[in-house]
Write a protein that holds these residues in place. Structure first.
Motif, PDB file in Angstrom:
ATOM      1  N   ASP A  28       0.868  -1.173   0.000  1.00  0.00           N
ATOM      2  CA  ASP A  28       0.000   0.000   0.000  1.00  0.00           C
ATOM      3  C   ASP A  28       0.904   1.222   0.000  1.00  0.00           C
ATOM      4  OD1 ASP A  28      -2.525  -1.240   0.190  1.00  0.00           O
ATOM      5  OD2 ASP A  28      -2.341  -1.405   2.360  1.00  0.00           O
TER       6      ASP A  28
ATOM      7  N   GLY B 189      -6.477   7.529   3.368  1.00  0.00           N
ATOM      8  CA  GLY B 189      -5.356   8.091   2.625  1.00  0.00           C
ATOM      9  C   GLY B 189      -4.567   7.074   1.837  1.00  0.00           C
ATOM     10  N   GLN B 190      -4.830   5.799   2.033  1.00  0.00           N
ATOM     11  CA  GLN B 190      -4.066   4.781   1.329  1.00  0.00           C
ATOM     12  C   GLN B 190      -4.671   4.581  -0.051  1.00  0.00           C
ATOM     13  OE1 GLN B 190      -4.298   1.811   4.387  1.00  0.00           O
ATOM     14  NE2 GLN B 190      -2.212   2.230   5.015  1.00  0.00           N
ATOM     15  N   SER B 191      -4.198   5.413  -0.968  1.00  0.00           N
ATOM     16  CA  SER B 191      -4.882   5.496  -2.248  1.00  0.00           C
ATOM     17  C   SER B 191      -4.274   4.635  -3.345  1.00  0.00           C
ATOM     18  CB  SER B 191      -4.876   6.951  -2.718  1.00  0.00           C
ATOM     19  OG  SER B 191      -3.548   7.410  -2.831  1.00  0.00           O
TER      20      SER B 191
ATOM     21  N   THR C 104      -2.488   0.775   9.511  1.00  0.00           N
ATOM     22  CA  THR C 104      -1.562   1.513  10.346  1.00  0.00           C
ATOM     23  C   THR C 104      -1.735   1.035  11.778  1.00  0.00           C
ATOM     24  OG1 THR C 104      -3.152   3.283  10.632  1.00  0.00           O
ATOM     25  CG2 THR C 104      -1.569   3.535   8.839  1.00  0.00           C
TER      26      THR C 104
ATOM     27  N   ASP D 195       0.736   5.390   0.661  1.00  0.00           N
ATOM     28  CA  ASP D 195      -0.052   6.531   1.101  1.00  0.00           C
ATOM     29  C   ASP D 195       0.622   7.758   0.505  1.00  0.00           C
ATOM     30  OD1 ASP D 195      -1.236   8.696   2.384  1.00  0.00           O
ATOM     31  OD2 ASP D 195      -1.532   7.564   4.234  1.00  0.00           O
TER      32      ASP D 195
ATOM     33  N   LYS E  50       5.106   3.854   2.210  1.00  0.00           N
ATOM     34  CA  LYS E  50       4.481   2.626   1.741  1.00  0.00           C
ATOM     35  C   LYS E  50       4.551   1.589   2.835  1.00  0.00           C
ATOM     36  CE  LYS E  50       8.433   0.441  -0.449  1.00  0.00           C
ATOM     37  NZ  LYS E  50       9.307   1.591  -0.241  1.00  0.00           N
TER      38      LYS E  50
ATOM     39  N   LYS F 129       1.161  10.860   2.762  1.00  0.00           N
ATOM     40  CA  LYS F 129       2.212  10.760   3.782  1.00  0.00           C
ATOM     41  C   LYS F 129       3.584  10.469   3.176  1.00  0.00           C
ATOM     42  CE  LYS F 129      -0.674   9.037   7.536  1.00  0.00           C
ATOM     43  NZ  LYS F 129      -0.897   7.883   8.426  1.00  0.00           N
TER      44      LYS F 129
ATOM     45  N   SER G  67      -6.739   3.114   6.183  1.00  0.00           N
ATOM     46  CA  SER G  67      -7.147   4.513   6.279  1.00  0.00           C
ATOM     47  C   SER G  67      -7.533   5.030   4.901  1.00  0.00           C
ATOM     48  CB  SER G  67      -6.004   5.359   6.843  1.00  0.00           C
ATOM     49  OG  SER G  67      -4.929   5.402   5.943  1.00  0.00           O
TER      50      SER G  67
END
Length: 173
Positions: free
Chosen positions: A112, A154-156, A145, A114, A120, A117, A152
């Motif tokens: 993953d 934000g993990q796009s 996390t 992010d 990874k 942030k 989350s």
């Protein structure tokens, strides 16, 4: 039925080769706390930590997650967005076999990123005991996390599974 946390532990490490021994001890301790053989998890975590040190070169976090009724998983989070790129190693190469090892020993693995942030997470799911149902693929399908049991928002950028063997790149084991 909600999963019950049996053990969730995380530890942070500096990007120096000598900490791989500490990563192995950390994972071994976690495994013994939940009553599983530490041999395979220690090898997997050692490989992921070595890759984080060698290729990301940033401090990294190792997380061990054991939930009741699910396979155990291990995550290594570093400060790089560069995805792992397994490569085919020649017979005389000193490296390049790490992801072959991971694919042989883990039930599955994925990454993953992010993007917000700039980090990874590489996650490996251990093979479970087929008789108790923990190997049936019911792992949360994305890395988490610390303290979370779901990804989350934000993990796009997510990648799972096997990369082609012939792909070359700097994040090779």
């Amino acid at each position: 039925m909600s999963p019950y946390a049996v053990l969730i532990r995380a530890a942070k490490f500096e990007p120096v080769p000598t900490v791989v021994r500490a990563v192995r001890r950390f994972i071994e301790k976690c495994c013994l706390e939940v009553g599983i053989n530490p041999d395979t998890p220690v090898v997997l975590a050692s490989e992921l930590a070595t890759n984080a040190i060698r290729h990301a070169g940033t401090p990294f976090k190792v997380t061990f997650v054991a939930l009741e009724g699910r396979p155990v998983w291990i995550e290594v989070e570093d400060g790089s967005l560069e995805l792992p790129r397994p490569r085919a190693a020649g017979p005389d190469d000193l490296g390049g076999r790490g992801f072959e090892l991971i694919e042989a020993l883990a039930a599955k693995w994925h990454t993953d990123r992010d993007l917000s942030k700039g980090n990874k997470i590489v996650c490996v799911t251990l093979k479970g005991d087929e008789e108790d149902g923990s190997g049936d693929g019911n792992h949360v399908d994305t890395a988490c996390t610390e303290g979370q049991l779901t990804a989350s928002a934000g993990q796009s950028d997510l990648h799972r599974g096997s990369f082609p063997r012939a792909v070359a790149g700097p994040w090779s084991a």
